[in-house]
Design a protein around this motif. Structure first.
Motif, PDB file in Angstrom:
ATOM      1  N   MET A  74       0.850  -1.190   0.000  1.00 46.83           N
ATOM      2  CA  MET A  74       0.000   0.000   0.000  1.00 46.83           C
ATOM      3  C   MET A  74       0.891   1.247   0.000  1.00 46.83           C
ATOM      4  SD  MET A  74      -2.784   1.275   2.822  1.00 46.83           S
ATOM      5  CE  MET A  74      -3.588  -0.325   2.857  1.00 46.83           C
ATOM      6  N   THR A  75       0.608   2.161  -0.899  1.00 44.78           N
ATOM      7  CA  THR A  75       1.404   3.376  -0.984  1.00 44.78           C
ATOM      8  C   THR A  75       0.949   4.393   0.063  1.00 44.78           C
ATOM      9  OG1 THR A  75      -0.072   4.486  -2.531  1.00 44.78           O
ATOM     10  CG2 THR A  75       1.606   3.001  -3.468  1.00 44.78           C
ATOM     11  N   PRO A  76       1.809   5.367   0.403  1.00 41.94           N
ATOM     12  CA  PRO A  76       1.396   6.417   1.341  1.00 41.94           C
ATOM     13  C   PRO A  76       0.135   7.139   0.889  1.00 41.94           C
ATOM     14  CG  PRO A  76       3.770   6.460   1.035  1.00 41.94           C
ATOM     15  CD  PRO A  76       3.228   5.478   0.038  1.00 41.94           C
ATOM     16  N   THR A  77      -0.019   7.349  -0.403  1.00 41.18           N
ATOM     17  CA  THR A  77      -1.212   8.034  -0.921  1.00 41.18           C
ATOM     18  C   THR A  77      -2.473   7.197  -0.691  1.00 41.18           C
ATOM     19  OG1 THR A  77       0.105   9.142  -2.621  1.00 41.18           O
ATOM     20  CG2 THR A  77      -2.283   9.035  -2.970  1.00 41.18           C
ATOM     21  N   GLU A  78      -2.357   5.895  -0.894  1.00 37.18           N
ATOM     22  CA  GLU A  78      -3.494   4.993  -0.670  1.00 37.18           C
ATOM     23  C   GLU A  78      -3.864   4.945   0.804  1.00 37.18           C
ATOM     24  OE1 GLU A  78      -2.514   1.999  -4.441  1.00 37.18           O
ATOM     25  OE2 GLU A  78      -1.788   1.549  -2.415  1.00 37.18           O
ATOM     26  N   TYR A  79      -2.849   4.951   1.664  1.00 34.08           N
ATOM     27  CA  TYR A  79      -3.127   4.937   3.102  1.00 34.08           C
ATOM     28  C   TYR A  79      -3.818   6.233   3.531  1.00 34.08           C
ATOM     29  CZ  TYR A  79      -2.466   4.565   8.140  1.00 34.08           C
ATOM     30  OH  TYR A  79      -2.673   4.502   9.491  1.00 34.08           O
ATOM     31  N   GLU A  80      -3.398   7.347   2.971  1.00 31.86           N
ATOM     32  CA  GLU A  80      -4.039   8.624   3.290  1.00 31.86           C
ATOM     33  C   GLU A  80      -5.499   8.613   2.876  1.00 31.86           C
ATOM     34  OE1 GLU A  80      -3.074  11.329   4.998  1.00 31.86           O
ATOM     35  OE2 GLU A  80      -1.318  10.111   5.535  1.00 31.86           O
ATOM     36  N   PHE A  81      -5.782   8.009   1.715  1.00 34.40           N
ATOM     37  CA  PHE A  81      -7.182   7.897   1.288  1.00 34.40           C
ATOM     38  C   PHE A  81      -7.987   7.069   2.287  1.00 34.40           C
ATOM     39  CE2 PHE A  81     -10.401   5.152  -0.597  1.00 34.40           C
ATOM     40  CZ  PHE A  81     -11.299   6.088  -1.078  1.00 34.40           C
ATOM     41  N   LEU A  82      -7.423   5.936   2.717  1.00 28.19           N
ATOM     42  CA  LEU A  82      -8.143   5.080   3.663  1.00 28.19           C
ATOM     43  C   LEU A  82      -8.372   5.793   4.985  1.00 28.19           C
ATOM     44  CD1 LEU A  82      -6.519   1.592   2.994  1.00 28.19           C
ATOM     45  CD2 LEU A  82      -8.906   2.233   2.607  1.00 28.19           C
ATOM     46  N   LYS A  83      -7.415   6.577   5.429  1.00 24.41           N
ATOM     47  CA  LYS A  83      -7.591   7.342   6.672  1.00 24.41           C
ATOM     48  C   LYS A  83      -8.775   8.296   6.538  1.00 24.41           C
ATOM     49  CE  LYS A  83      -3.915   9.199   8.477  1.00 24.41           C
ATOM     50  NZ  LYS A  83      -2.596   9.869   8.553  1.00 24.41           N
ATOM     51  N   ARG A  84      -8.850   9.009   5.423  1.00 28.76           N
ATOM     52  CA  ARG A  84      -9.964   9.941   5.209  1.00 28.76           C
ATOM     53  C   ARG A  84     -11.281   9.190   5.077  1.00 28.76           C
ATOM     54  NH1 ARG A  84      -6.283  11.989   1.469  1.00 28.76           N
ATOM     55  NH2 ARG A  84      -7.555  11.182  -0.261  1.00 28.76           N
ATOM     56  N   PHE A  85     -11.253   8.095   4.346  1.00 36.43           N
ATOM     57  CA  PHE A  85     -12.450   7.284   4.123  1.00 36.43           C
ATOM     58  C   PHE A  85     -13.017   6.781   5.454  1.00 36.43           C
ATOM     59  CE2 PHE A  85     -14.305   3.045   3.611  1.00 36.43           C
ATOM     60  CZ  PHE A  85     -15.265   3.265   2.641  1.00 36.43           C
ATOM     61  N   LEU A  86     -12.159   6.244   6.304  1.00 39.96           N
ATOM     62  CA  LEU A  86     -12.617   5.679   7.577  1.00 39.96           C
ATOM     63  C   LEU A  86     -13.095   6.767   8.531  1.00 39.96           C
ATOM     64  CD1 LEU A  86      -9.855   2.976   7.932  1.00 39.96           C
ATOM     65  CD2 LEU A  86     -12.304   2.539   7.714  1.00 39.96           C
ATOM     66  N   LYS A  87     -12.454   7.917   8.530  1.00 38.90           N
ATOM     67  CA  LYS A  87     -12.900   9.003   9.399  1.00 38.90           C
ATOM     68  C   LYS A  87     -14.273   9.512   8.979  1.00 38.90           C
ATOM     69  CE  LYS A  87     -11.482  13.343  11.493  1.00 38.90           C
ATOM     70  NZ  LYS A  87     -12.786  14.029  11.323  1.00 38.90           N
TER      71      LYS A  87
END
Length: 289
Positions: free
Chosen positions: A1-14
């Motif tokens: 998982m790339t840093p950009t993908e992880y950032e998306f998941l963080k926003r998605f889950l919040k």
């Protein structure tokens, strides 16, 4: 998982659940979402993220949220809240609701059901005091999967050994092979509903007692404030709020005040200012031994 993908998941889950993930939790996200990807026929986490970004797959989105928000629970967890329920909250309600002989309890973030069932056991143990009362216990959670487990009331030997005294296991459960199931009468005491605390929950009605333990710690400050203020609107002035040991209302809202000397127990500000709690704390002691 790339840093950009992880950032998306963080926003998605919040946005979907209020869950706030720090930068060092990527390993946890990956470990929980790999099984979700496999179950949905997705080869990689990058492909899973792309599917979420495209939208249109509500089942996958729900599966991701549930995988990341499922938390463990066990019977009579932390013990103290259930002592408070038996020694402080229940006597107060028996006195203050004597005219209506009704009591409403809400367990938010009920997970696999151990908390509501523990409260049900407390009430069963005090059956002679609440005979003839209408008592409603509502257990809610974001996850459909854990709610299904809670409804079934079936637990492993490991799960029933965590916090549940042996005499209560034998009294309120029946053995089914290597598993144990809550007796039908106790299961019937609990009403289960799927609920996201980020959304409007006023439709649940008013509750005398609210257990909202070990869930606020996952939210940012503004989300905590919002949830606490909305809970306060659903409670009478003489109600009780129970939070987890690591949670507090201090610095978040003035709608509740701590009950002096009782860890994790709060009342609406008006009741706390009336200093009713010290008198209530004189109730007889309770033991799970």
């Amino acid at each position: 998982m790339t840093p950009t993908e992880y950032e998306f998941l963080k926003r998605f889950l919040k946005e979907r659940s209020g869950l706030v993930l720090s930068d060092d939790k990527q390993y946890l996200v990956e470990s929980r979402l790999v099984p979700v990807a496999r179950k949905n026929g997705i080869d990689t986490l990058s492909a899973l993220v792309m599917s979420l970004q495209r939208g249109g797959n509500a089942m996958l989105a729900n599966a991701v949220v549930e995988a990341m928000t499922t938390n463990e629970s066990f019977f009579f967890r932390d013990k103290t809240p259930f002592e408070h329920f038996t020694n402080i909250m229940m006597p107060a309600m028996l006195e203050k609701r004597a005219s209506t002989r009704s009591m409403k309890i809400w367990c938010a973030a009920a997970s696999t059901g151990q908390e509501p069932y523990s409260l049900g056991i407390c009430l069963k143990e005090a059956a002679h005091k609440v005979a003839g009362w209408r008592i409603r216990i509502v257990g809610t959670d974001l996850s459909s999967e854990v709610l299904e487990k809670a409804k079934a009331g079936i637990y492993s030997q490991f799960e029933v050994q965590r916090g549940l005294p042996i005499q209560m296991l034998l009294k309120y459960f029946s053995q089914q092979g290597d598993l144990w199931q809550i007796n039908p009468e106790l299961r019937a005491m609990i009403e289960w509903r799927k609920l996201n605390l980020l959304e409007n929950f006023s439709h649940l009605g008013e509750f005398d007692i609210v257990f909202c333990r070990n869930v606020l710690i996952y939210f940012d400050q503004q989300t905590k404030i919002d949830i606490l203020q909305r809970i306060a609107k659903m409670m009478p002035e003489d109600g009780f709020l129970v939070l987890g040991a690591a949670e507090t209302v201090v610095g978040l809202t003035d709608a509740f005040q701590p009950v002096p000397g009782q860890r994790g127990l709060y009342q609406p500000k008006q009741a706390a200012e009336a200093k009713a709690a010290p008198r209530l704390a004189m109730a007889s002691s309770f033991s799970l031994k």
